[in-house]
Design a protein around this motif. Structure first.
Motif, PDB file in Angstrom:
ATOM      1  N   ASP A  11      69.848  49.664  11.320  1.00  9.65           N
ATOM      2  CA  ASP A  11      70.235  48.782  12.419  1.00  9.65           C
ATOM      3  C   ASP A  11      69.053  47.936  12.897  1.00  9.65           C
ATOM      4  O   ASP A  11      69.235  46.833  13.393  1.00  9.65           O
ATOM      5  N   ARG A  12      67.864  48.439  12.751  1.00  6.54           N
ATOM      6  CA  ARG A  12      66.668  47.724  13.208  1.00  6.54           C
ATOM      7  C   ARG A  12      66.389  46.476  12.376  1.00  6.54           C
ATOM      8  O   ARG A  12      65.697  45.583  12.824  1.00  6.54           O
ATOM      9  N   ASP A  16      66.002  41.333  16.343  1.00  8.67           N
ATOM     10  CA  ASP A  16      64.913  40.365  16.483  1.00  8.67           C
ATOM     11  C   ASP A  16      63.773  40.871  17.357  1.00  8.67           C
ATOM     12  O   ASP A  16      62.673  40.333  17.308  1.00  8.67           O
ATOM     13  N   ASP A  17      64.042  41.875  18.183  1.00  5.83           N
ATOM     14  CA  ASP A  17      63.025  42.385  19.094  1.00  5.83           C
ATOM     15  C   ASP A  17      62.312  43.632  18.586  1.00  5.83           C
ATOM     16  O   ASP A  17      61.409  44.137  19.236  1.00  5.83           O
ATOM     17  N   TYR A  18      62.720  44.132  17.427  1.00  2.95           N
ATOM     18  CA  TYR A  18      62.087  45.334  16.887  1.00  2.95           C
ATOM     19  C   TYR A  18      60.695  44.980  16.341  1.00  2.95           C
ATOM     20  O   TYR A  18      60.547  44.066  15.525  1.00  2.95           O
ATOM     21  N   TYR A  58      54.476  43.237  15.807  1.00  2.00           N
ATOM     22  CA  TYR A  58      55.165  42.029  16.249  1.00  2.00           C
ATOM     23  C   TYR A  58      56.617  42.013  15.795  1.00  2.00           C
ATOM     24  O   TYR A  58      56.951  42.486  14.713  1.00  2.00           O
ATOM     25  N   SER A  59      57.464  41.430  16.625  1.00  3.04           N
ATOM     26  CA  SER A  59      58.879  41.279  16.283  1.00  3.04           C
ATOM     27  C   SER A  59      59.115  39.893  15.677  1.00  3.04           C
ATOM     28  O   SER A  59      58.256  39.008  15.764  1.00  3.04           O
ATOM     29  N   ARG A  64      58.493  33.871  15.817  1.00  6.52           N
ATOM     30  CA  ARG A  64      59.011  32.509  15.996  1.00  6.52           C
ATOM     31  C   ARG A  64      58.215  31.774  17.072  1.00  6.52           C
ATOM     32  O   ARG A  64      57.890  30.596  16.927  1.00  6.52           O
ATOM     33  N   ILE A  65      57.886  32.462  18.147  1.00  5.86           N
ATOM     34  CA  ILE A  65      57.081  31.861  19.209  1.00  5.86           C
ATOM     35  C   ILE A  65      55.685  31.534  18.680  1.00  5.86           C
ATOM     36  O   ILE A  65      55.147  30.449  18.916  1.00  5.86           O
ATOM     37  N   ALA A  66      55.094  32.468  17.956  1.00  2.00           N
ATOM     38  CA  ALA A  66      53.755  32.250  17.396  1.00  2.00           C
ATOM     39  C   ALA A  66      53.763  31.084  16.411  1.00  2.00           C
ATOM     40  O   ALA A  66      52.816  30.288  16.375  1.00  2.00           O
TER      41      ALA A  66
END
Length: 116
Positions: A11-12, A16-18, A58-59, A64-66
């Motif tokens: 499931d992980r 996107d936040d894992y 990092y997730s 994506r932000i980086a």
């Protein structure tokens, strides 16, 4: 098990936040250096989680932000300014989403009732 809320390791993969990526792998994925990721952490743009051993993780969302920060820095924007731009972009997106939601809600409440 039907109705179970237990998650499995598989499931992980879709989460996107894992925090699945080590600093080295994360830097490689966005074409940056570990120092760049540390700078983003120092600027509080992204705050990686830590493994039991204290290593940064990092997730995909953080990557994506980086990657967006890297795009800005690659065009000559200083890291601190890039972080501020991304924060402002995020705030604008949230404000636009809330505005649209409020407009929908207002339109629903002002629609004429059937048969009037």
């Amino acid at each position: 098990m039907p109705g179970s809320t237990r998650s499995t390791p598989a499931d992980r993969l879709d989460d996107d936040d894992y925090p699945a990526y080590t600093m080295g792998r994360a830097a490689e994925m966005i074409g940056a250096t570990p120092a760049f990721l540390r700078a983003l952490g120092e600027a509080k743009l992204i705050v990686p989680l830590r493994s039991d051993g204290g290593h940064r993780r990092y997730s995909r969302y953080q990557l994506r932000i980086a990657a967006r920060a890297r795009e800005l820095v690659d065009t000559g924007t200083p890291v601190d300014a890039a972080c501020r731009i991304i924060i402002l972009e995020d705030q604008l997106e949230e404000a636009q989403r809330l505005n649209a939601e409020l407009r929908r809600h207002a339109a629903e409440n002002t629609a004429p009732a059937e048969g009037t």
